[in-house]
Design a protein around this motif. Sequence first.
Motif, short mmCIF file in Angstrom:
data_model
loop_
_atom_site.label_atom_id
_atom_site.label_comp_id
_atom_site.label_asym_id
_atom_site.label_seq_id
_atom_site.Cartn_x
_atom_site.Cartn_y
_atom_site.Cartn_z
N ASN A 44 10.46 -37.45 -19.28
CA ASN A 44 10.36 -36.00 -19.08
C ASN A 44 11.03 -35.58 -17.78
OD1 ASN A 44 8.38 -36.71 -17.16
ND2 ASN A 44 6.93 -35.18 -17.87
N LYS A 45 11.14 -34.27 -17.61
CA LYS A 45 11.84 -33.73 -16.43
C LYS A 45 11.16 -34.12 -15.13
CE LYS A 45 13.81 -29.81 -18.87
NZ LYS A 45 13.81 -28.36 -19.06
N ALA A 46 9.83 -34.15 -15.11
CA ALA A 46 9.11 -34.52 -13.89
C ALA A 46 9.44 -35.95 -13.47
CB ALA A 46 7.61 -34.35 -14.07
N MET A 47 9.54 -36.86 -14.43
CA MET A 47 9.87 -38.25 -14.13
C MET A 47 11.29 -38.35 -13.60
SD MET A 47 8.49 -41.15 -14.04
CE MET A 47 9.19 -42.65 -13.43
N LEU A 48 12.21 -37.61 -14.20
CA LEU A 48 13.59 -37.61 -13.71
C LEU A 48 13.65 -37.11 -12.27
CD1 LEU A 48 15.43 -36.24 -16.87
CD2 LEU A 48 15.52 -38.58 -15.96
N GLY A 49 12.81 -36.11 -11.95
CA GLY A 49 12.75 -35.60 -10.58
C GLY A 49 12.19 -36.62 -9.61
N LEU A 50 11.13 -37.33 -10.04
CA LEU A 50 10.51 -38.35 -9.17
C LEU A 50 11.51 -39.44 -8.80
CD1 LEU A 50 7.01 -38.93 -10.80
CD2 LEU A 50 7.45 -38.04 -8.51
#
Length: 154
Positions: free
Chosen positions: A32-38
């Motif tokens: 998900n987008k949050a994981m890509l950001g992390l």
Amino acid sequence: MNEIGNDTEKFLDVLCDGVLIIDRNFKVVFVNKAMLGLCEQKIEDVIGQRCHVFSHNCPTPCTPLISEAGKSEFVCPHRNIFKAGAPISIIHTHIFPDGRERIFEITASPVKDEKGNVVYMIEVLRDITEKKKAEDGLKEHEAFLYSILEGIGD
């Protein structure tokens, strides 16, 4: 459309926590987008990559541990989920290639088919670094106050 469906992707993409879906071959099939950001990665650099390469830049699932008997053992929570079919929850300190250190609460759960076989694993990562620092600071403060009170005579 990938293996898990468009609607599911939309729901998982709005979460604040990082989400990975991993298949039995340890390949990431969704992020998900949050994981890509992390992890500061692009989706095309993550999908299809083995989880241990993506997470730890390791060629095999988790590093071997040497048991007391001198035997080399692999302890991989992902492998354990696929084998036992039970969820796990761990606290993990991760050091990024740039030296940043973050503490994650990781919950991983099996996704089973209609026959009860584990076919995927969904992993949710919550960054608890600041919470952990606050808890540690509070413990240090309590210990300091306790030592002052102990030092004061009756």
